[in-house]
Design a protein around this motif. Structure first.
Motif, mmCIF file in Angstrom:
data_model
loop_
_atom_site.group_PDB
_atom_site.id
_atom_site.type_symbol
_atom_site.label_atom_id
_atom_site.label_comp_id
_atom_site.label_asym_id
_atom_site.label_seq_id
_atom_site.Cartn_x
_atom_site.Cartn_y
_atom_site.Cartn_z
ATOM 1 N N ASP A 41 4.176 -6.958 5.159
ATOM 2 C CA ASP A 41 2.890 -7.317 4.549
ATOM 3 C C ASP A 41 3.136 -7.856 3.137
ATOM 4 O OD1 ASP A 41 -0.112 -5.348 3.712
ATOM 5 O OD2 ASP A 41 0.478 -7.411 3.247
ATOM 6 N N VAL B 268 0.875 -1.181 0.000
ATOM 7 C CA VAL B 268 0.000 0.000 0.000
ATOM 8 C C VAL B 268 0.911 1.228 0.000
ATOM 9 C CG1 VAL B 268 -1.867 -1.179 1.242
ATOM 10 C CG2 VAL B 268 -0.111 0.071 2.531
ATOM 11 N N GLU C 46 -1.733 -7.652 -5.081
ATOM 12 C CA GLU C 46 -2.663 -8.119 -4.036
ATOM 13 C C GLU C 46 -3.368 -6.928 -3.389
ATOM 14 O OE1 GLU C 46 -2.529 -7.610 -0.632
ATOM 15 O OE2 GLU C 46 -4.077 -9.032 -0.032
ATOM 16 N N GLU C 47 -2.612 -5.814 -3.245
ATOM 17 C CA GLU C 47 -3.228 -4.629 -2.629
ATOM 18 C C GLU C 47 -4.160 -3.958 -3.647
ATOM 19 O OE1 GLU C 47 -3.002 -4.238 0.355
ATOM 20 O OE2 GLU C 47 -1.059 -4.891 1.076
ATOM 21 N N GLN D 42 -1.326 -8.611 11.195
ATOM 22 C CA GLN D 42 -1.928 -7.277 10.957
ATOM 23 C C GLN D 42 -3.027 -7.011 12.000
ATOM 24 O OE1 GLN D 42 -2.883 -8.122 6.715
ATOM 25 N NE2 GLN D 42 -1.489 -6.468 6.189
ATOM 26 N N HIS E 91 0.136 -1.777 7.304
ATOM 27 C CA HIS E 91 -0.245 -0.719 6.348
ATOM 28 C C HIS E 91 0.253 0.628 6.855
ATOM 29 C CE1 HIS E 91 -3.622 -3.024 4.009
ATOM 30 N NE2 HIS E 91 -2.453 -3.616 3.991
#
Ligand code: HGY
Ligand code: MN
Ligand code: MN
Length: 428
Positions: free
Chosen positions: A96, A89, A130-131, A196, A390
């Motif tokens: 991540d 992100v 994926e994001e 997360q 994130h």
């Protein structure tokens, strides 16, 4: 944390690779490697080289996924796939996705170092995007691999007008042969990911065994009012799209809080993107675009929420004297169940290595959610500090990641050691 001094994988090598990949970032917004960007491709080049150094056959499939393959001893054997994603992100973290890709690479390298050959082929995968990408869609590569990337989604555009289908080609995919990305040979899929969240850390648990992955709906909402002079337009004569957007953000939060307290499982909703235009201090906003992210374990519940919010946003538009021309469901995925048999193999591996485990649901989305549609799939969570993700503060301990990698290593060997007819039964 159990003893990580004598694991079957090389935790130091794993950690060095993780930090080296993290260094490939937008220097002004650490850590950022947005899918389809030049930095993302620089990260892919680095990964490809590491895959080749590990002796893997490296390719990009038609869906833009980077795949490193180690053949198995049984030519008729199917594939054990391990992977995650290397995109981030904006201003995300170092773990991540990347923790899962590097863990997958480390499992294969360690098998090689130990001179272990497996009956199954083993693939290491970095799934494309994926994001949520600039095209409004997430899990692009794992959707393609599971036949869930319809032409309508491939036609989504970014803010500059590039279509997702062209971007997939640009990073090495083949949209004209997207069907070739579909797989029917995957016997088992494993993904390691940071939690997360805060459950493992507060519980002092070494590893999470993920039982289910939340379904995610993503909605685009457009409000259109009238751009006017901010200094001369009386309040009662404005059609202010910015006010409508602000009221929509509050409606999402208030409604989600009530749904979350309804004892129908995990429920969250977020207005993560709010763009108003022309975005100038002295202009009444004429247009607003919002992207909403809604998650739950119960798709019916999600749809009840969407119906109620749809009505609320119409009322907001009327009250603000603006139009609401846009209410688009960009994506809407079902909640996914992980495979109990693979979870049991992971639990056995963790037990033998002396690591504690906890079964838990995932509020975060993952590529594994799509892989559950074509193969038995299971995830291992490792704790992350204060549950943060994130964000650049995202952190996971080297020992925790090494413990997760070793657990997947053990589960892969257990799965591979089964008699072919067992797994054939499994795999039929
Ligand atoms: O949004 C998610 O849940 C994941 O981090 N992409
Ligand atoms: Mn993420
Ligand atoms: Mn992720």
């Amino acid at each position: 944390m159990g003893d990580t001094s004598n694991l079957p994988i090389d935790g130091a090598r794993l950690w060095t690779d993780l930090m080296d990949l993290a260094a490939i970032t937008d220097p002004d917004r650490p850590y950022t490697r947005r899918s389809f960007s030049a930095l993302f491709l620089e990260g892919r080049t680095w990964l490809s080289r590491r895959f080749q150094e590990a002796g893997l056959d490296v390719r990009i499939d038609a869906g833009g996924n980077l795949i490193g393959r180690m053949e198995g001893s049984d030519p008729a054997g199917r594939t054990i796939m391990i992977g995650s994603h290397s995109d981030t992100v904006p201003s995300g973290g170092r773990f991540d996705g990347t923790a899962g890709v590097i863990t997958a690479l480390e499992v294969v390298r360690s098998l090689r170092d130990a001179g272990r050959t497996t009956r199954h082929a083993i693939e290491v995968v970095d799934f494309l995007a994926e994001e949520p990408s600039e095209y409004g869609l997430s899990c692009v590569g794992s959707r393609a691999m599971t036949g869930m990337l319809p032409a309508q989604m491939a036609g989504y555009q970014d803010g500059r007008g590039e279509k997702l289908l062209d971007a997939i080609d640009r990073v090495g995919g083949r949209i004209d042969r997207i069907g070739d990305a579909r797989r029917d040979d995957i016997a088992a899929f494993f993904e390691l990911h940071i939690e997360q969240g805060i459950v493992l850390e507060t519980g002092g648990i070494d590893l999470g065994l993920v039982t289910s992955i939340a379904g995610i709906a993503r909605i685009e909402v457009i409000f259109e009012g009238r751009a006017d002079h901010a200094g001369t337009t009386p309040m009662g004569l404005r059609s202010d799209a910015g006010v409508a957007a602000a009221q929509c953000v509050c409606a999402v939060s208030e409604l989600a809080a009530s749904y979350a307290s309804a004892n129908r499982g995990h429920f969250v909703a977020t207005a993560g993107v709010v763009d108003i235009s022309p975005n100038a201090a002295n202009v009444v906003p004429g247009r607003a675009r919002l992207l909403l992210d809604i998650r739950s374990e119960d798709r019916v519940f999600t749809h009840e929420f969407l119906k109620e919010l749809d009505a609320r946003t119409r009322d907001i538009a009327t009250a603000c004297r603006v139009e609401r021309p846009g209410w688009t469901v960009l994506s809407d995925t079902t909640p996914s169940l992980c495979d109990p048999d693979l979870l049991d193999l992971l639990r056995q591996g963790a037990d033998d290595l002396g690591f504690s485990t906890l079964c838990m649901a995932s509020g975060a989305g993952h590529d594994a959610a799509f892989l559950t549609h074509v193969a038995p799939a299971a995830m291992v969570f490792v704790p992350c500090r204060d549950g943060r993700s994130h964000a650049p503060e995202e952190w996971a301990e080297p020992d925790a990641i090494a413990a997760g990698a070793a657990t997947i290593y053990e589960a892969v060997l257990r799965f591979d050691a089964r008699r072919p007819q067992d797994t054939q039964d499994q795999e039929s």
